[in-house]
Scaffold this motif. Structure first.
Motif, PDB file in Angstrom:
ATOM      1  N   ASP A 118       0.826  -1.209   0.000  1.00 29.45           N
ATOM      2  CA  ASP A 118       0.000   0.000   0.000  1.00 29.45           C
ATOM      3  C   ASP A 118       0.861   1.261   0.000  1.00 29.45           C
ATOM      4  N   SER A 119       1.923   1.258   0.784  1.00 30.21           N
ATOM      5  CA  SER A 119       2.762   2.458   0.849  1.00 30.21           C
ATOM      6  C   SER A 119       3.431   2.733  -0.490  1.00 30.21           C
ATOM      7  N   LEU A 120       3.779   1.677  -1.220  1.00 35.11           N
ATOM      8  CA  LEU A 120       4.374   1.855  -2.542  1.00 35.11           C
ATOM      9  C   LEU A 120       3.342   2.370  -3.540  1.00 35.11           C
ATOM     10  N   ARG A 121       2.152   1.792  -3.506  1.00 34.89           N
ATOM     11  CA  ARG A 121       1.121   2.209  -4.456  1.00 34.89           C
ATOM     12  C   ARG A 121       0.677   3.653  -4.190  1.00 34.89           C
ATOM     13  N   GLN A 122       0.700   4.082  -2.954  1.00 32.39           N
ATOM     14  CA  GLN A 122       0.343   5.468  -2.646  1.00 32.39           C
ATOM     15  C   GLN A 122       1.301   6.450  -3.313  1.00 32.39           C
ATOM     16  N   HIS A 123       2.533   6.013  -3.521  1.00 33.84           N
ATOM     17  CA  HIS A 123       3.531   6.859  -4.173  1.00 33.84           C
ATOM     18  C   HIS A 123       3.675   6.513  -5.663  1.00 33.84           C
ATOM     19  N   HIS A 124       2.719   5.724  -6.190  1.00 38.84           N
ATOM     20  CA  HIS A 124       2.706   5.329  -7.608  1.00 38.84           C
ATOM     21  C   HIS A 124       3.987   4.588  -8.000  1.00 38.84           C
ATOM     22  N   MET A 125       4.494   3.784  -7.083  1.00 42.91           N
ATOM     23  CA  MET A 125       5.722   3.044  -7.327  1.00 42.91           C
ATOM     24  C   MET A 125       5.401   1.658  -7.869  1.00 42.91           C
ATOM     25  N   PRO A 126       6.249   1.109  -8.738  1.00 42.59           N
ATOM     26  CA  PRO A 126       5.988  -0.224  -9.284  1.00 42.59           C
ATOM     27  C   PRO A 126       6.143  -1.303  -8.211  1.00 42.59           C
ATOM     28  N   VAL A 127       5.249  -2.264  -8.248  1.00 43.93           N
ATOM     29  CA  VAL A 127       5.332  -3.380  -7.297  1.00 43.93           C
ATOM     30  C   VAL A 127       4.622  -4.590  -7.892  1.00 43.93           C
ATOM     31  N   GLN A 217       9.732  -0.171 -21.805  1.00 44.34           N
ATOM     32  CA  GLN A 217       9.648   0.877 -20.798  1.00 44.34           C
ATOM     33  C   GLN A 217       8.707   0.443 -19.668  1.00 44.34           C
ATOM     34  N   PRO A 218       9.000   0.865 -18.433  1.00 44.91           N
ATOM     35  CA  PRO A 218       8.081   0.539 -17.327  1.00 44.91           C
ATOM     36  C   PRO A 218       6.691   1.138 -17.529  1.00 44.91           C
ATOM     37  N   PHE A 219       6.649   2.350 -18.046  1.00 49.40           N
ATOM     38  CA  PHE A 219       5.390   3.029 -18.359  1.00 49.40           C
ATOM     39  C   PHE A 219       5.661   3.946 -19.536  1.00 49.40           C
ATOM     40  N   GLN A 220       4.619   4.411 -20.168  1.00 51.97           N
ATOM     41  CA  GLN A 220       4.789   5.297 -21.313  1.00 51.97           C
ATOM     42  C   GLN A 220       5.401   6.618 -20.851  1.00 51.97           C
ATOM     43  N   PRO A 221       6.567   7.009 -21.354  1.00 48.11           N
ATOM     44  CA  PRO A 221       7.154   8.283 -20.933  1.00 48.11           C
ATOM     45  C   PRO A 221       6.160   9.430 -21.084  1.00 48.11           C
ATOM     46  N   GLY A 222       6.037  10.209 -20.037  1.00 51.62           N
ATOM     47  CA  GLY A 222       5.097  11.314 -20.027  1.00 51.62           C
ATOM     48  C   GLY A 222       3.783  10.984 -19.352  1.00 51.62           C
ATOM     49  N   ASP A 223       3.514   9.704 -19.093  1.00 51.98           N
ATOM     50  CA  ASP A 223       2.275   9.290 -18.443  1.00 51.98           C
ATOM     51  C   ASP A 223       2.375   9.566 -16.942  1.00 51.98           C
ATOM     52  N   THR A 224       1.654  10.555 -16.451  1.00 52.01           N
ATOM     53  CA  THR A 224       1.724  10.925 -15.041  1.00 52.01           C
ATOM     54  C   THR A 224       0.950   9.964 -14.141  1.00 52.01           C
ATOM     55  N   ALA A 225       0.231   9.014 -14.737  1.00 61.71           N
ATOM     56  CA  ALA A 225      -0.416   7.965 -13.946  1.00 61.71           C
ATOM     57  C   ALA A 225       0.511   6.763 -13.776  1.00 61.71           C
ATOM     58  N   TYR A 226       1.592   6.724 -14.542  1.00 59.54           N
ATOM     59  CA  TYR A 226       2.621   5.674 -14.458  1.00 59.54           C
ATOM     60  C   TYR A 226       2.021   4.271 -14.621  1.00 59.54           C
ATOM     61  N   THR A 227       1.087   4.150 -15.542  1.00 54.72           N
ATOM     62  CA  THR A 227       0.424   2.866 -15.780  1.00 54.72           C
ATOM     63  C   THR A 227       1.411   1.875 -16.388  1.00 54.72           C
ATOM     64  N   PRO A 228       1.599   0.711 -15.767  1.00 60.46           N
ATOM     65  CA  PRO A 228       2.553  -0.263 -16.316  1.00 60.46           C
ATOM     66  C   PRO A 228       2.161  -0.677 -17.733  1.00 60.46           C
ATOM     67  N   LEU A 229       3.139  -0.722 -18.618  1.00 57.17           N
ATOM     68  CA  LEU A 229       2.909  -1.158 -19.987  1.00 57.17           C
ATOM     69  C   LEU A 229       3.039  -2.670 -20.083  1.00 57.17           C
ATOM     70  N   VAL A 230       2.169  -3.289 -20.860  1.00 60.36           N
ATOM     71  CA  VAL A 230       2.280  -4.717 -21.147  1.00 60.36           C
ATOM     72  C   VAL A 230       2.910  -4.861 -22.530  1.00 60.36           C
ATOM     73  N   HIS A 231       4.063  -5.498 -22.585  1.00 56.60           N
ATOM     74  CA  HIS A 231       4.784  -5.693 -23.835  1.00 56.60           C
ATOM     75  C   HIS A 231       4.585  -7.120 -24.323  1.00 56.60           C
ATOM     76  N   SER A 232       4.660  -7.298 -25.636  1.00 49.91           N
ATOM     77  CA  SER A 232       4.419  -8.618 -26.214  1.00 49.91           C
ATOM     78  C   SER A 232       5.636  -9.092 -27.003  1.00 49.91           C
ATOM     79  N   VAL A 233       5.886 -10.375 -26.911  1.00 47.47           N
ATOM     80  CA  VAL A 233       6.865 -11.047 -27.764  1.00 47.47           C
ATOM     81  C   VAL A 233       6.072 -12.016 -28.623  1.00 47.47           C
ATOM     82  N   ASN A 234       5.956 -11.709 -29.900  1.00 46.81           N
ATOM     83  CA  ASN A 234       5.173 -12.523 -30.819  1.00 46.81           C
ATOM     84  C   ASN A 234       6.100 -13.254 -31.782  1.00 46.81           C
ATOM     85  N   GLN A 235       5.797 -14.491 -32.050  1.00 49.01           N
ATOM     86  CA  GLN A 235       6.641 -15.241 -32.969  1.00 49.01           C
ATOM     87  C   GLN A 235       5.860 -16.401 -33.587  1.00 49.01           C
ATOM     88  N   SER A 236       6.108 -16.603 -34.858  1.00 47.91           N
ATOM     89  CA  SER A 236       5.597 -17.792 -35.524  1.00 47.91           C
ATOM     90  C   SER A 236       6.737 -18.803 -35.606  1.00 47.91           C
TER      91      SER A 236
END
Length: 297
Positions: A118-127, A217-236
């Motif tokens: 909770d203390s980390l999320r209050q400061h918008h820190m990744p966890v 990137q952990p989040f989209q640069p410039g995003d003040t909500a610091y929403t974690p980005l989900v990245h994909s590795v796609n392969q056939s």
């Protein structure tokens, strides 16, 4: 300019006449926030004998650098590393305090400063959801020093895997792996990303993907909500028709990009998931994150 980066050698958090106007809310601070997603960033606290063990009449005497606010700065400015020379375990026999009983410096205090999700999320820190749990699900305590140590640079966490029920030799097989970066910074340097199949004798088949960890990137640069980005590795996966049927281990292999270090598992990226097996080949060439077992038919 592209060959330069940032190093702050006076991280003190609260404004000070020696901080070169680098505290939050200043133009210089904001410049690092804006440019650091694409740069390797390093820094250090001031000497502990200055900030903690200074002359009692000095304004800096007994100054403990706040751990949570330091972590927040390291996150906002995408730090890849932080020196532990300063304000940790110093020995300065010529200073005013007893060298056999020195004061506790800031990083020692961080080790005694317990944190919660909770203390980390209050400061918008990744966890991570499981950061405060052991592998068996029981709770574990974390302190501020541990958190900073574990999140400097990148912290790749696997999220999901989509693949056919069985892989078919001689045909294309679509794979999609989802991941997030819970670290403070992206992955720098050249690191090709492979899916690999490991047979029961430990033989490895490599399948190069187009993924580039520099984009994780952990989040989209410039995003003040610091929403974690989900990245994909796609392969056939195009399996050769001659590939023997049977059970294989499917893995994610992210080696160093140089030919000299590519087949050295010490330089391969290891994911942070506690339930992901790290496999090193007997010949000492591969360090692989084992994702699951699959059947080839």
């Amino acid at each position: 300019y592209k060959r330069l980066s940032f190093h702050d050698d006076f991280i003190v958090i609260r404004p000070d006449r020696w901080d070169a106007d680098m505290h939050e809310g200043t133009v210089k601070f904001d410049q690092i926030v804006r440019e650091s997603p694409y740069l390797v960033v390093d820094g250090e606290l001031p000497w502990g004998f200055w900030s903690v063990g200074a002359d009692p009449d000095s304004p800096s005497a007994g100054w403990i650098i706040d751990g949570m606010q330091t972590a927040r700065r390291l996150f906002l400015q995408h730090y890849t590393s932080l020196s532990i020379i300063h304000n940790y375990k110093e020995q300065h026999p010529n200073n005013r305090f007893d060298e056999n009983n020195p004061p506790e410096y800031s990083m020692i205090v961080w080790k005694k400063t317990m944190i919660t999700e909770d203390s980390l999320r209050q400061h918008h820190m990744p966890v991570s959801d499981s950061y405060f749990q052991k592998q068996d699900g029981t709770k574990v305590q974390r302190n501020m020093f541990d958190y900073i140590r574990d999140h400097l640079g990148y912290r790749i966490e696997l999220q999901s895997l989509q693949l056919p029920e069985k892989l078919q030799s001689g045909k294309e097989n679509q794979l999609k792996l989802g991941l997030v970066n819970r670290g403070f910074a992206t992955v720098f340097g050249e690191h090709p990303v492979y899916f690999v199949l490991i047979d029961d004798k430990g033989k490895v088949s490599e399948f190069l993907t187009e993924a580039n960890p520099l984009d994780w990137q952990p989040f989209q640069p410039g995003d003040t909500a610091y929403t974690p980005l989900v990245h994909s590795v796609n392969q056939s996966l195009q399996l050769q028709g001659s590939m023997p049927a049977g059970e294989y281990r499917l893995g994610l292999w992210i080696p160093d990009g140089s030919e000299r270090l590519k087949y050295n598992p010490r330089y391969a990226l290891r994911c942070a998931n506690g339930n992901t097996t790290w496999w090193v080949s007997e010949d000492g060439k591969y360090g692989v994150n084992v994702l699951t077992t699959v059947e080839v038919k």
